[in-house]
Design an enzyme around this catalytic site. Sequence first.
Site, mmCIF file in Angstrom:
data_model
loop_
_atom_site.group_PDB
_atom_site.id
_atom_site.type_symbol
_atom_site.label_atom_id
_atom_site.label_comp_id
_atom_site.label_asym_id
_atom_site.label_seq_id
_atom_site.Cartn_x
_atom_site.Cartn_y
_atom_site.Cartn_z
ATOM 1 N N GLY A 47 46.081 33.742 41.424
ATOM 2 C CA GLY A 47 44.833 34.413 41.070
ATOM 3 C C GLY A 47 44.060 33.484 40.148
ATOM 4 C CG ASP A 220 40.340 31.829 44.373
ATOM 5 O OD1 ASP A 220 40.307 32.950 44.925
ATOM 6 O OD2 ASP A 220 41.330 31.390 43.764
HETATM 7 O O1 MRU Z 1 46.151 32.344 46.668
HETATM 8 P P1 MRU Z 1 45.906 33.307 45.554
HETATM 9 O O2 MRU Z 1 46.779 34.515 45.589
HETATM 10 O O3 MRU Z 1 45.907 32.620 44.187
HETATM 11 O O4 MRU Z 1 44.412 33.797 45.815
HETATM 12 C C1 MRU Z 1 43.837 34.691 44.927
HETATM 13 C C2 MRU Z 1 42.567 35.238 45.426
HETATM 14 O O5 MRU Z 1 42.042 34.863 46.438
HETATM 15 C C3 MRU Z 1 41.910 36.249 44.544
HETATM 16 O O6 MRU Z 1 41.143 37.130 45.314
HETATM 17 C C4 MRU Z 1 40.992 35.510 43.593
HETATM 18 O O7 MRU Z 1 41.694 34.554 42.856
HETATM 19 C C5 MRU Z 1 40.277 36.421 42.718
HETATM 20 S S1 MRU Z 1 41.175 36.658 41.270
HETATM 21 C C6 MRU Z 1 40.733 37.776 40.281
#
Ligand code: MRU
Length: 352
Positions: A47, A220
């Site tokens: 995240g 992201d």
């Molecule tokens: O691959 P990840 O689990 O790190 O991806 C996270 C996401 O895509 C979330 O939607 C994004 O980081 C938003 S966090 C509040």
Amino acid sequence: MPVRALWFDSGRLHLIDQRALPGRLRVVRLRTLPETADAIRTMTVRGAPAIGVAAAYGMALGAAQGSVSPARAARLLRSTRPTAHDLFVGVETVRRAWAAGQDPLEAAHRYREQVVGECHAIGEAGASLFARDPKVLTHCNAGALATVEWGTALAPLRVAHERGSKLFVWVDETRPLLQGSRLTAWELAQERIPYAVIVDNAAGHFMRTGEVDAVIVGADRIAANGDFANKVGTYEKAVVARENGVPFYVAAPWSTFDPRRESGGHIPVEERGADEVLSFSRSRVAPKSSKARNPAFDVTPARFVTGFVTPAGVVTPRRIRSLLARRAEAPRVAATGASARRKPTRPPKRRI
Ligand code: MRU
């Protein structure tokens, strides 16, 4: 107890191991910079805002080791995951403090506080969008686990729920790593917010049949023109939402905005290993000889976004560039949200 994804205590970075949820609530304790880099790469912590904070603490752990320079520590952490802008902001914040002879751990603590404060502000800024008992769809996990506390997409839902909204959440399971069904559902269950998990491919069905009043996701990286990267599948949800007149919101703290990327085409998209697609819960789901592609994110054009829920309020994509320019001119005022004069967002086609 509210969920907290990570904390620093007795010289160690403590992380909820997000790979083990929902089956086990396991905490891992990290003592070194390489351990922290590894935890980010393997998605023990994940995240965008949470990996930014973890990376900030990784820098502080590197400084405590004494054998690595700020530049080298920063290089290692930046190499872990390419898409989340927050990672680069967390690293750079502590690198600068460290290089200037300030206490890196203090800088990491301050960075965490800033992120948590902004996520709380996002909750307050967006709660009124969800006051009228809506059915809301979300993709991936943009809750406290992804941000340290509160969440981005989940923060306005939590605040609206606390204030009495009888909202309901459709949780996309989010293949291949199931951040929706494993993590978002777990967080909503902790908060006693009603929800149902759906397979990713069902979102269009529920939007077409009128069972989704709004979509809210995290991000992201958000480019200067409002194009944004989020977990793969977000783009499809945004297009289907527009097709069905469902308002589509993106919630993010300032560290996710990257004014130096002009548009979404300039955002690096992480591609992860094929094994995440070809296996499910350690069983193969495709013949041994299969190849696979595994983009972890996709980019959604700004035109599909009804509003960005920021710490300074809800803003339309068109206002992102000027808002970021104003923040760059007066970072201290803008960081508190104190200067935010809000105009109402473009009205969604369907009221919620
Ligand atoms: O691959 P990840 O689990 O790190 O991806 C996270 C996401 O895509 C979330 O939607 C994004 O980081 C938003 S966090 C509040």
